[in-house]
Design a protein around this motif. Structure first.
Motif, mmCIF file in Angstrom:
data_model
loop_
_atom_site.group_PDB
_atom_site.id
_atom_site.type_symbol
_atom_site.label_atom_id
_atom_site.label_comp_id
_atom_site.label_asym_id
_atom_site.label_seq_id
_atom_site.Cartn_x
_atom_site.Cartn_y
_atom_site.Cartn_z
ATOM 1 N N ARG A 462 43.743 75.475 33.256
ATOM 2 C CA ARG A 462 44.035 74.811 34.642
ATOM 3 C C ARG A 462 44.856 75.853 35.420
ATOM 4 O O ARG A 462 45.613 75.575 36.417
ATOM 5 C CB ARG A 462 44.634 73.739 34.673
ATOM 6 C CG ARG A 462 43.737 72.441 33.856
ATOM 7 C CD ARG A 462 44.428 71.117 33.871
ATOM 8 N NE ARG A 462 43.898 70.430 32.896
ATOM 9 C CZ ARG A 462 43.760 69.115 32.495
ATOM 10 N NH1 ARG A 462 45.013 68.610 32.724
ATOM 11 N NH2 ARG A 462 43.094 68.404 31.586
ATOM 12 N N ASP A 463 44.851 77.164 34.995
ATOM 13 C CA ASP A 463 45.614 78.080 36.021
ATOM 14 C C ASP A 463 44.894 78.467 37.119
ATOM 15 O O ASP A 463 44.783 79.827 37.278
ATOM 16 C CB ASP A 463 46.000 79.290 34.900
ATOM 17 C CG ASP A 463 46.942 80.223 35.760
ATOM 18 O OD1 ASP A 463 47.625 79.858 36.783
ATOM 19 O OD2 ASP A 463 47.320 81.475 34.965
ATOM 20 N N PHE A 464 44.696 77.387 37.867
ATOM 21 C CA PHE A 464 43.964 77.861 39.268
ATOM 22 C C PHE A 464 44.450 76.660 40.273
ATOM 23 O O PHE A 464 44.831 75.505 39.779
ATOM 24 C CB PHE A 464 42.404 78.076 39.257
ATOM 25 C CG PHE A 464 41.706 76.836 38.392
ATOM 26 C CD1 PHE A 464 41.229 75.861 39.098
ATOM 27 C CD2 PHE A 464 41.751 77.008 37.090
ATOM 28 C CE1 PHE A 464 40.541 74.785 38.523
ATOM 29 C CE2 PHE A 464 41.027 75.904 36.372
ATOM 30 C CZ PHE A 464 40.297 74.961 37.127
ATOM 31 N N ASP A 465 44.326 76.877 41.361
ATOM 32 C CA ASP A 465 44.386 75.680 42.398
ATOM 33 C C ASP A 465 43.315 74.647 42.366
ATOM 34 O O ASP A 465 42.235 74.642 42.860
ATOM 35 C CB ASP A 465 44.482 76.326 43.816
ATOM 36 C CG ASP A 465 44.724 75.477 45.046
ATOM 37 O OD1 ASP A 465 44.642 74.209 44.532
ATOM 38 O OD2 ASP A 465 45.318 75.980 46.050
ATOM 39 N N LEU A 466 43.963 73.528 41.688
ATOM 40 C CA LEU A 466 42.830 72.501 41.294
ATOM 41 C C LEU A 466 42.260 71.779 42.508
ATOM 42 O O LEU A 466 41.063 71.451 42.350
ATOM 43 C CB LEU A 466 43.865 71.434 40.397
ATOM 44 C CG LEU A 466 44.336 71.858 39.155
ATOM 45 C CD1 LEU A 466 44.980 70.942 38.458
ATOM 46 C CD2 LEU A 466 43.206 72.499 38.073
ATOM 47 N N GLU A 467 43.026 71.377 43.538
ATOM 48 C CA GLU A 467 42.588 70.739 44.700
ATOM 49 C C GLU A 467 41.717 71.624 45.511
ATOM 50 O O GLU A 467 40.601 71.215 45.924
ATOM 51 C CB GLU A 467 43.570 70.356 45.416
ATOM 52 C CG GLU A 467 44.441 69.038 44.909
ATOM 53 C CD GLU A 467 43.347 67.861 44.553
ATOM 54 O OE1 GLU A 467 42.443 67.516 45.559
ATOM 55 O OE2 GLU A 467 43.687 67.003 43.771
ATOM 56 N N ARG A 468 41.971 72.911 45.636
ATOM 57 C CA ARG A 468 41.032 73.709 46.290
ATOM 58 C C ARG A 468 39.762 73.989 45.338
ATOM 59 O O ARG A 468 38.718 74.040 46.118
ATOM 60 C CB ARG A 468 41.755 75.431 46.435
ATOM 61 C CG ARG A 468 40.931 76.381 47.444
ATOM 62 C CD ARG A 468 40.465 75.422 48.765
ATOM 63 N NE ARG A 468 39.637 76.564 49.397
ATOM 64 C CZ ARG A 468 38.795 76.121 50.238
ATOM 65 N NH1 ARG A 468 38.401 74.684 50.380
ATOM 66 N NH2 ARG A 468 37.982 76.817 51.159
ATOM 67 N N ALA A 469 40.009 74.099 44.126
ATOM 68 C CA ALA A 469 38.625 74.198 43.158
ATOM 69 C C ALA A 469 37.888 73.047 43.474
ATOM 70 O O ALA A 469 36.588 72.974 43.606
ATOM 71 C CB ALA A 469 39.077 74.390 41.685
ATOM 72 N N TYR A 470 38.584 71.740 43.468
ATOM 73 C CA TYR A 470 37.742 70.604 43.866
ATOM 74 C C TYR A 470 37.007 70.409 45.093
ATOM 75 O O TYR A 470 35.631 70.292 45.214
ATOM 76 C CB TYR A 470 38.675 69.560 43.604
ATOM 77 C CG TYR A 470 37.997 67.943 43.738
ATOM 78 C CD1 TYR A 470 37.075 67.645 42.808
ATOM 79 C CD2 TYR A 470 37.959 67.379 44.917
ATOM 80 C CE1 TYR A 470 36.347 66.415 42.911
ATOM 81 C CE2 TYR A 470 37.303 66.168 45.153
ATOM 82 C CZ TYR A 470 36.260 65.661 44.182
ATOM 83 O OH TYR A 470 35.738 64.712 44.356
ATOM 84 N N GLU A 471 37.638 70.783 46.245
ATOM 85 C CA GLU A 471 37.105 70.843 47.449
ATOM 86 C C GLU A 471 35.828 71.916 47.400
ATOM 87 O O GLU A 471 34.797 71.535 47.955
ATOM 88 C CB GLU A 471 38.248 71.476 48.274
ATOM 89 C CG GLU A 471 39.421 70.285 48.623
ATOM 90 C CD GLU A 471 40.279 71.272 49.635
ATOM 91 O OE1 GLU A 471 39.844 72.369 50.128
ATOM 92 O OE2 GLU A 471 41.474 70.570 49.916
ATOM 93 N N LEU A 472 35.981 72.801 46.853
ATOM 94 C CA LEU A 472 34.802 73.820 46.836
ATOM 95 C C LEU A 472 33.825 73.349 46.051
ATOM 96 O O LEU A 472 32.667 73.561 46.258
ATOM 97 C CB LEU A 472 35.322 75.276 46.426
ATOM 98 C CG LEU A 472 36.192 76.061 47.333
ATOM 99 C CD1 LEU A 472 36.729 77.109 46.659
ATOM 100 C CD2 LEU A 472 35.311 76.491 48.484
ATOM 101 N N CYS A 473 34.259 72.692 44.810
ATOM 102 C CA CYS A 473 32.954 72.111 43.997
ATOM 103 C C CYS A 473 32.214 70.849 44.832
ATOM 104 O O CYS A 473 31.059 70.969 44.751
ATOM 105 C CB CYS A 473 33.769 71.303 42.771
ATOM 106 S SG CYS A 473 34.316 72.723 41.666
ATOM 107 N N ARG A 474 33.074 70.115 45.580
ATOM 108 C CA ARG A 474 32.356 69.047 46.181
ATOM 109 C C ARG A 474 31.408 69.637 47.477
ATOM 110 O O ARG A 474 30.376 69.414 47.746
ATOM 111 C CB ARG A 474 33.518 67.983 46.905
ATOM 112 C CG ARG A 474 32.909 66.804 47.395
ATOM 113 C CD ARG A 474 33.973 66.161 48.124
ATOM 114 N NE ARG A 474 34.741 66.861 49.265
ATOM 115 C CZ ARG A 474 36.071 66.744 49.256
ATOM 116 N NH1 ARG A 474 36.755 65.616 48.766
ATOM 117 N NH2 ARG A 474 36.825 67.591 50.210
ATOM 118 N N ASP A 475 31.862 70.646 48.182
ATOM 119 C CA ASP A 475 31.231 71.436 49.141
ATOM 120 C C ASP A 475 30.050 71.969 48.651
ATOM 121 O O ASP A 475 28.865 71.760 49.303
ATOM 122 C CB ASP A 475 32.042 72.449 49.838
ATOM 123 C CG ASP A 475 33.220 71.804 50.590
ATOM 124 O OD1 ASP A 475 33.259 70.316 50.796
ATOM 125 O OD2 ASP A 475 34.109 72.301 51.082
#
Length: 759
Positions: A462-475
């Motif tokens: 999880r060495d990354f921006d989890l919420e930004r990653a989630y936003e991009l996954c959803r988009d």
């Protein structure tokens, strides 16, 4: 216990007088021949040249420019055009890179490769296959038209050639700065620096073809610094004029007409600096018999300063043999992450070459000074992660990234960070499925980056921006998914999207986005909307929502709603809801009967076919379905059979494209006795290993060990299992157990134990 087992690592290599690098054969898969493959997709499409683990530089012989020859090399071809310092591995779609092509020549200067003899003889040369050598970090061949022996080695960001010439008054090193696999560079520059160096840039845009013949949107610049062991006393540049409006894509540059344009190039004597749309540089000198000339080149995708710093840091001197040994050392360190015991020399060569092929991409493209190319076209400085490129998502989410999550977990998080930053740099707000040097190529289908992120999160990486990653996954899923319509028309698209929607639901649930978790879990069931009970299988729907007409060949019809597959192959891809799939197929007994028939009809060589088609990715999880369906002994039988019959120690040793490490990662995992069905969970299916022992390094001085007692070609079947000395009745193992450094002991035998692994 650990101290007692440590000598096993030596048993796998050193005690027999061999190191892991000794078992690497870069010629495995090194053919693009459609004739030998029997299908358009060809064979492995790997390259045999010198590189280092996840390195930026690949010093590789190029046998042809144009066609669908992504690696630049095919073993059966009779000429070498030169030696490029960048190259892609295991890919189709015409390829790219192949930049900075160096060719040692003698006699009259030639400025075209020579593919059209009626235009010019050309600078390419025939070469002696008998003296061709490829090893981890080293390649050599003799160009027989010039009687020049060429040896190549590499560092992560630089490469080196040692050229052994005959006696000749007009020997030469020439560099085709416009060369590009699958096309041409569209603009180049070169500047002479001091008495033995050149620097410059090679611009590659979609107008020059390359990746997808321009449709892959590859747009990058290769910066270089080259130094020569012989002073630049008599040098020059050839400069061709490209008329306005002249096409420079693949089909144009392959033509005799285009060669005529280049053959008419102006020869400029000793220019200090020049730029143009098609340039080449050469330096001439007299040589004695056996005289050696060395060329070393630093490469950067960010700046000339970066290229200069890379060369100075990584190959400061002129000792070729020392550099060759350094490259070999890097490979021995990397390959020692997995140690095996048992098997024949051929099997160990297949294994370590497969492991080698999994460590070419995703390659690091950060200079020694921290610079790398951003998606915004600017030079960035590394901060917190290593920028990586060549993410063949649709291929590699299945085996390659699950393998790297065990032996190189930082490669996984580096890639995720690179994809997140690329989305932010470009303002696209979605994750690319097939990234190449910051290009959003749009190649293939699905949302594989979502899978990789969900899988990493589930495994605690999880060495990354989890919420930004989630936003991009959803988009990404909202942009390309089944959405409210409930399907995407085609079978491949709908089933792949349903799976990535499930991955997103798992990520949403873990991050506390409850409404999204419910929404995407529901959408993950959309695969059902293409199942037609009247034919008992999946069917594509047309624009009006109706099923498309059922073909005469039924679910064996290639491309019927299926990408690089048929419905029979693609229809098994419901990894997130296997119980639901079994229900659609009429229950466990019916599903098993169909699955057994699927394999029983597969040709023994596993080349391209209408059943279990190991030559392509959609079915790579299917042998492991028997574990879930209650017949794990058939997973054991078929994975051992595939390892034995679909992989060989030969040029044609891969039945399909290597696909940036995927084909080889499947072998590495399966031969070690494990493989996932559903990335996004932590479960790896257990199967029959091909080795008496496999040890995977999962941390500093920590190993996951798989020991197979009584392992032999006849003993395919697991009789019993223990995990850290305790009986194991299940046919799967969890990622935390692997990473804890556990020991899995398997007892093998010649007949199935139908009681093991079925609970």
């Amino acid at each position: 216990m650990l101290a007692a087992l440590l000598p096993c690592v030596a048993l796998l290599s050193v005690s027999s007088g061999f190191e892991p690098a000794d078992y690497v054969n870069p010629f495995i898969g090194a053919s693009t021949s459609t004739a030998k493959a029997g299908v358009l997709h060809g064979l492995g499409k790997t390259f045999p040249g010198a590189t280092t683990p996840f390195g930026m530089v690949q010093v590789n012989p190029n046998t042809i420019t144009g066609g669908d020859n992504g690696p630049g090399y095919s073993y059966e071809m009779e000429h070498i055009e030169g030696f490029a310092f960048t190259q892609m591995s295991g890919i189709g779609w015409y390829g790219d890179l192949g930049n900075f092509l160096v060719t040692p020549t003698t006699g009259e200067l030639q400025v075209v490769a020579g593919r059209h003899g009626e235009v010019a003889r050309g600078y390419r040369s025939r070469y002696d296959k008998q003296s061709e050598v490829a090893e981890a970090g080293y390649y050599a061949a003799t160009l027989t038209d010039y009687d020049v022996r060429v040896e190549a080695t590499a560092a992560p960001r630089a490469g080196m050639l040692r050229l052994t010439y005959p006696e000749h008054q007009q020997s030469r090193v020439q560099i085709d700065l416009a060369h590009r696999t699958g096309g041409t560079s569209t603009h180049q520059s070169v500047r002479v620096v001091g008495d033995n160096a050149i620097e410059g840039a090679i611009r590659c845009t979609p107008d020059g073809g390359g990746w997808g013949n321009g449709d892959g949107h590859a747009d990058y610049t290769v910066y270089y610094r080259a130094e020569f062991s012989k002073p630049l006393a008599n040098f020059g540049v050839w400069k061709a004029t490209i008329p306005a409006g002249q096409s420079r894509r693949r089909e144009a540059i392959e033509s005799a007409a285009y060669d005529k344009l280049i053959a008419a190039a102006e020869i400029l004597d000793k220019p200090e600096a020049i730029e143009g749309d098609h340039l080449g540089f050469f330096t001439e000198f007299a040589t004695d018999e056996g005289e050696q000339v060395l060329v070393k080149v630093g490469i950067s995708y960010a700046s000339v300063d970066g290229a200069r710093a890379n060369l100075a840091a990584e190959i400061p001197g002129w000792d070729f043999d020392q550099q060759r040994q350094a490259a070999r050392g890097l490979w021995n360190d990397a390959l020692s992450r997995v140690a095996i015991a048992g098997g024949s020399d051929d099997q160990r060569t297949i294994f370590y070459t497969a492991l080698y092929h999994t460590m070419i991409d995703p390659r690091a493209i950060v200079d020694v000074d921290g610079g790398y190319p951003g998606g915004d076209g600017k030079r960035h400085t590394a901060h917190g992660f290593t920028k990586r490129t060549i993410f063949s998502g649709w291929d590699v989410f299945r085996s390659q990234f699950p393998l790297q999550s065990i032996i190189n977990p930082s490669v996984v998080t580096d890639t995720i960070n690179s994809l997140i930053e690329l989305a932010d740099d470009t303002g696209r707000d979605y994750l690319e499925r097939w990234e190449m040097l910051n290009a959003y190529s749009g190649c293939m289908l699905g949302n594989p980056a979502v899978v990789v992120i969900a899988d990493a999160y589930a495994k605690g990486l999880r060495d990354f921006d989890l919420e930004r990653a989630y936003e991009l996954c959803r988009d990404s899923v909202e942009r390309d998914g089944n959405g409210q319509r409930g399907h995407a028309g085609g079978i491949s698209h709908t089933l792949e999207f349903a799976y990535t929607e499930w991955c997103l639901s798992q990520l949403a649930d873990a991050l506390g986005h409850d409404a999204d978790a419910r929404l995407y879990a529901e959408r993950a069931q959309s695969y059902r909307n293409l199942f037609d009970p009247r034919v008992g299988w999946f069917r594509p729907r047309g624009g009006n929502g109706d099923f498309q007409p059922w073909p005469a060949k039924g679910r064996l019809q290639q491309d019927y709603g299926s990408v690089e597959s048929n419905p029979y192959q693609q229809g098994w891809f419901v990894p997130h809801d296997l119980d639901g799939l079994v229900g659609l197929l009429g229950g466990r007994a019916a599903a098993l009967a169909d699955l057994e028939s699927f394999f029983d009809n597969t040709p023994s060589d596993f080349r391209w076919n209408d059943y279990y088609n190991h030559a392509n990715e959609p079915v790579h999880h299917v042998p492991f379905l028997f574990n879930v369906l209650g017949k794990p002994w058939l997973t054991q039988r078929w994975t051992r059979t595939i390892c034995d019959q679909a992989y060989h120690n030969s040029v044609e040793g891969l039945v399909g494209n290597e696909d940036v490490g995927q084909m080889s990662a499947w072998y590495v995992l399966a031969s070690c006795g494990m493989h996932p069905i559903t990335p996004g969970t932590t479960r790896y299916e257990v199967t029959s290993p091909a080795w008496g022992e496999a040890r995977l390094r999962v941390g500093d001085d920590k190993f996951f060990t798989v020991t197979a007692h009584n392992q032999s070609p006849e003993n395919l079947y697991i009789q019993s299992a223990k995990l850290d000395g305790k009986p194991l009745g299940r046919c799967w193992i969890d990622y935390p157990e692997i990473m804890s450094g556990a020991t899995l002991e398997l007892e093998l035998g010649p007949e199935p134990n139908e009681a093991w692994g079925t609970r």
